[in-house]
Design a protein around this motif. Structure first.
Motif, PDB file in Angstrom:
ATOM      1  N   ASP A  75       0.860  -1.177   0.000  1.00 22.30           N
ATOM      2  CA  ASP A  75       0.000   0.000   0.000  1.00 22.30           C
ATOM      3  C   ASP A  75       0.903   1.235   0.000  1.00 22.30           C
ATOM      4  O   ASP A  75       2.120   1.125  -0.153  1.00 22.30           O
ATOM      5  CB  ASP A  75      -0.949  -0.012   1.205  1.00 22.30           C
ATOM      6  N   GLN A  76       0.309   2.410   0.168  1.00 25.22           N
ATOM      7  CA  GLN A  76       1.116   3.627   0.079  1.00 25.22           C
ATOM      8  C   GLN A  76       2.197   3.674   1.151  1.00 25.22           C
ATOM      9  O   GLN A  76       3.343   4.067   0.892  1.00 25.22           O
ATOM     10  CB  GLN A  76       0.225   4.866   0.200  1.00 25.22           C
ATOM     11  N   HIS A  77       1.865   3.249   2.365  1.00 26.11           N
ATOM     12  CA  HIS A  77       2.827   3.294   3.472  1.00 26.11           C
ATOM     13  C   HIS A  77       3.988   2.331   3.230  1.00 26.11           C
ATOM     14  O   HIS A  77       5.169   2.714   3.344  1.00 26.11           O
ATOM     15  CB  HIS A  77       2.115   2.950   4.782  1.00 26.11           C
ATOM     16  N   THR A  78       3.683   1.083   2.888  1.00 31.28           N
ATOM     17  CA  THR A  78       4.744   0.092   2.690  1.00 31.28           C
ATOM     18  C   THR A  78       5.546   0.373   1.415  1.00 31.28           C
ATOM     19  O   THR A  78       6.748   0.110   1.359  1.00 31.28           O
ATOM     20  CB  THR A  78       4.162  -1.329   2.631  1.00 31.28           C
ATOM     21  N   ALA A  79       4.882   0.928   0.391  1.00 29.85           N
ATOM     22  CA  ALA A  79       5.603   1.294  -0.822  1.00 29.85           C
ATOM     23  C   ALA A  79       6.622   2.392  -0.537  1.00 29.85           C
ATOM     24  O   ALA A  79       7.734   2.392  -1.073  1.00 29.85           O
ATOM     25  CB  ALA A  79       4.633   1.750  -1.908  1.00 29.85           C
ATOM     26  N   ARG A 376      -2.037  14.825  -6.021  1.00 32.00           N
ATOM     27  CA  ARG A 376      -2.361  14.399  -4.677  1.00 32.00           C
ATOM     28  C   ARG A 376      -1.808  13.060  -4.246  1.00 32.00           C
ATOM     29  O   ARG A 376      -1.729  12.781  -3.071  1.00 32.00           O
ATOM     30  CB  ARG A 376      -3.892  14.369  -4.522  1.00 32.00           C
ATOM     31  N   THR A 377      -1.482  12.204  -5.187  1.00 30.63           N
ATOM     32  CA  THR A 377      -0.997  10.892  -4.769  1.00 30.63           C
ATOM     33  C   THR A 377      -0.048  10.332  -5.805  1.00 30.63           C
ATOM     34  O   THR A 377      -0.125  10.679  -6.964  1.00 30.63           O
ATOM     35  CB  THR A 377      -2.159   9.903  -4.519  1.00 30.63           C
ATOM     36  N   LEU A 378       0.818   9.420  -5.369  1.00 34.39           N
ATOM     37  CA  LEU A 378       1.774   8.833  -6.304  1.00 34.39           C
ATOM     38  C   LEU A 378       1.672   7.325  -6.393  1.00 34.39           C
ATOM     39  O   LEU A 378       2.249   6.728  -7.261  1.00 34.39           O
ATOM     40  CB  LEU A 378       3.207   9.192  -5.892  1.00 34.39           C
ATOM     41  N   VAL A 379       0.973   6.684  -5.491  1.00 34.74           N
ATOM     42  CA  VAL A 379       1.059   5.233  -5.413  1.00 34.74           C
ATOM     43  C   VAL A 379      -0.131   4.546  -6.046  1.00 34.74           C
ATOM     44  O   VAL A 379      -0.004   3.765  -6.965  1.00 34.74           O
ATOM     45  CB  VAL A 379       1.223   4.775  -3.948  1.00 34.74           C
ATOM     46  N   ARG A 452       4.519  11.718   1.308  1.00 34.95           N
ATOM     47  CA  ARG A 452       3.645  12.389   2.273  1.00 34.95           C
ATOM     48  C   ARG A 452       3.453  13.861   1.910  1.00 34.95           C
ATOM     49  O   ARG A 452       2.349  14.402   2.040  1.00 34.95           O
ATOM     50  CB  ARG A 452       4.232  12.260   3.678  1.00 34.95           C
ATOM     51  N   VAL A 453       4.535  14.502   1.486  1.00 35.86           N
ATOM     52  CA  VAL A 453       4.435  15.900   1.076  1.00 35.86           C
ATOM     53  C   VAL A 453       3.553  16.029  -0.161  1.00 35.86           C
ATOM     54  O   VAL A 453       2.722  16.944  -0.261  1.00 35.86           O
ATOM     55  CB  VAL A 453       5.849  16.483   0.805  1.00 35.86           C
ATOM     56  N   VAL A 461       5.117  21.035  -4.973  1.00 41.57           N
ATOM     57  CA  VAL A 461       5.869  21.571  -3.831  1.00 41.57           C
ATOM     58  C   VAL A 461       7.288  21.012  -3.749  1.00 41.57           C
ATOM     59  O   VAL A 461       8.257  21.778  -3.636  1.00 41.57           O
ATOM     60  CB  VAL A 461       5.095  21.332  -2.517  1.00 41.57           C
ATOM     61  N   PRO A 462       7.495  19.681  -3.790  1.00 37.11           N
ATOM     62  CA  PRO A 462       8.879  19.190  -3.736  1.00 37.11           C
ATOM     63  C   PRO A 462       9.733  19.655  -4.906  1.00 37.11           C
ATOM     64  O   PRO A 462      10.919  19.952  -4.733  1.00 37.11           O
ATOM     65  CB  PRO A 462       8.738  17.660  -3.730  1.00 37.11           C
TER      66      PRO A 462
END
Length: 505
Positions: A75-79, A376-379, A452-453, A461-462
């Motif tokens: 998932d997003q966290h483990t990725a 908003r998301t990358l995963v 997360r950013v 932003v990054p």
């Protein structure tokens, strides 16, 4: 005509003109000795493995997001951890190299890295859960940290001054080739090679490297620091050729080492001869990572999916890899001619414009043209439209290509080369390890917080932050970085010891 030696290596400027023709021939013989290039090739195979391991998550994360086994599904966290934990292992590897470089030597440290690398690939190939995947990433990262600190030092210490820039770029070239190999295997052989077999394939360069290094000499400077004078002379003879004036170079190295103690003491840290080059190299490694290159490489395919570029993400990643390879090759050819500083200026300028373009594109292009979820998301990308909506989506691809091109022309290879050039010999092993620790801790922090950013503030932003850092890189280069083109390591040490620029002319 003036002897070529006078123009190329100031190490021989004191010879009379009558001996110029003989020295010219000896210089070319030592410059073109094939054994030197064989030793360099054997060492930089470790960078091939490093490049392969670094971008391993790029094609693997999408496959594991859809894995039928819940124990392996990301998932997003483990990725995020799967992408970033490699850099944490690399930081630990750099920390261990602070001891290994001076105890085992440069060559044996590189050979030692083969153990965690081979075990790490084997663990990932046989992974039954996310824990094993993360362990494999940590081990391959640990090996990468050792090679990152040891290979540039080994290459610099065995190189002839006339080709040290070119050979110093070889680690980056091999790292790019390793990344390209991973992309190619992941795309074109995916029916035969799934993510497990990709890990098995990573074992091949590791085994070839350790076999070749068994027949290569250790660094003459390291051998002299250990009191092995005869072995050091033999090593230099092997690297330069029997018919060259290697004995004179040996005496110059030995004379330089007599002027300094074998280990850095706490009192000597206050000496500008010690702390200035350390601060410069640490600063360069810190700024290099803050420019965002590791985040871009690790999440490359995911970034392209979310910006909906005109080509498929796999093709985009391979195209960027080819651009990176071409750019590092340019740097290798021009570094000993144009110089280090001019390439650093050009590199930082190109990265600045590219990051700024990427950030402004993501911010101003309407969501209907750039995918609603792009910011908003990358995963989680399974619900994204399959086809891009507009040719304007070529902009992020071109911006990324120019960013990688700029990085590969200067702030990629030259920061590693300068680390091995300007650090004093007695601090080279410890300080190079410190540089790697700082570098990969910075990379870990960025890769861990990047997703997360993006989720909290948007993808622009990054990239705008990276653009600000690149502007700082330009200022840092102008104020702090010395030009080392065509100078022997002993001349560079003399410059920092005395502060007299005449030593660098």
């Amino acid at each position: 005509r003036e002897p070529l030696v006078r123009k190329t290596s100031s190490s021989y400027q004191t010879f009379p003109k009558s001996t110029g023709k003989r020295l010219d021939k000896e210089y070319l013989q030592s410059l073109h000795n094939q054994r030197l290039y064989l030793a360099a090739f054997a060492a930089v195979l470790g960078n091939f493995s490093f490049g392969f391991a670094l971008v391993y998550p790029s094609p693997v994360i999408p496959a594991l997001e859809a894995h039928p086994n819940a124990a392996l599904r990301l998932d997003q966290h483990t990725a995020s951890w799967f992408g970033s934990v490699f850099t944490l292992g690399a930081a630990a590897g750099g920390l261990s190299t602070m001891l290994l470089n001076d105890r085992l030597g440069r060559k044996l440290s590189i050979m030692f890295s083969a153990l965690p690398s081979a075990v790490g690939y084997a663990v990932m190939a046989g992974a039954q859960g996310i824990g094993m995947l993360l362990l494999g990433r940590v081990l391959t990262g640990f090996a990468g940290g050792i090679t990152s600190a040891s290979i540039p030092v080994y290459i610099s210490e065995i190189s002839h001054p006339g080709v040290r820039g070119m050979l110093g770029a070889c680690p980056q070239i091999m790292a790019v080739l390793g990344s390209l190999s991973l992309y190619a295997l992941g795309k074109y052989l995916r029916l035969l090679l799934d993510w497990r077999w990709l890990a098995v394939t990573g074992e091949v360069p590791v085994l070839v490297m350790i076999i070749l290094l068994c027949f290569m000499p250790n660094s003459p400077r390291f051998l002299l620091s250990q009191g092995k004078d005869d072995e050091a002379l033999g090593s230099l003879c092997w690297l330069r050729g029997k018919d060259t004036d290697y004995a004179r170079e040996y005496e110059q190295i030995k004379d330089s080492m007599r002027k300094q103690s074998q280990r850095v003491t706490c009192a000597e840290i206050k000496d500008p001869f010690i702390y200035k080059p350390i601060l410069i190299t640490v600063g360069m490694r810190f700024l290099q990572q803050l420019s965002g290159v590791t985040c871009v490489l690790v999440y490359l395919q995911s970034i392209f999916k979310k910006t909906s570029v005109i080509l498929k993400p796999e093709y985009d990643a391979a195209l960027v890899g080819l651009v990176r390879l071409f750019s590092v090759a340019i740097a290798a050819v021009s570094m000993d001619k144009a110089g280090r500083k001019i390439l650093l200026f050009v590199s930082a300028g190109v990265m600045l414009v590219s990051n700024l373009t990427m950030g402004l594109y993501i911010h101003f292009v309407p969501a209907s043209q750039n995918s609603t979820v792009a910011n908003r998301t990358l995963v989680s990308s399974t619900n994204l439209p399959a086809e891009p909506t507009n040719y304007i989506t070529l902009i992020p691809l071109l911006a990324t290509m120019f960013f990688i091109m700029g990085y590969a022309m200067g702030w990629g290879p030259i920061t590693w080369l300068l680390m091995s050039e300007i650090l004093p010999l007695k601090a080279r092993g410890v300080a190079s390890g410190l540089c790697v620790v700082i570098s990969w801790l910075t990379a870990f922090t960025l890769t861990q917080f990047f997703l997360r950013v993006v989720e909290a503030f948007g993808l622009e932003v990054p990239f705008l932050f990276f653009a600000i850092i690149c502007a700082g890189n330009i200022l840092f280069t102008g104020c702090c970085v010395p030009e080392t083109k065509g100078r022997s390591l002993e001349q560079i040490e003399a410059f920092f010891r005395t502060g007299r620029r005449s030593f660098m002319r």
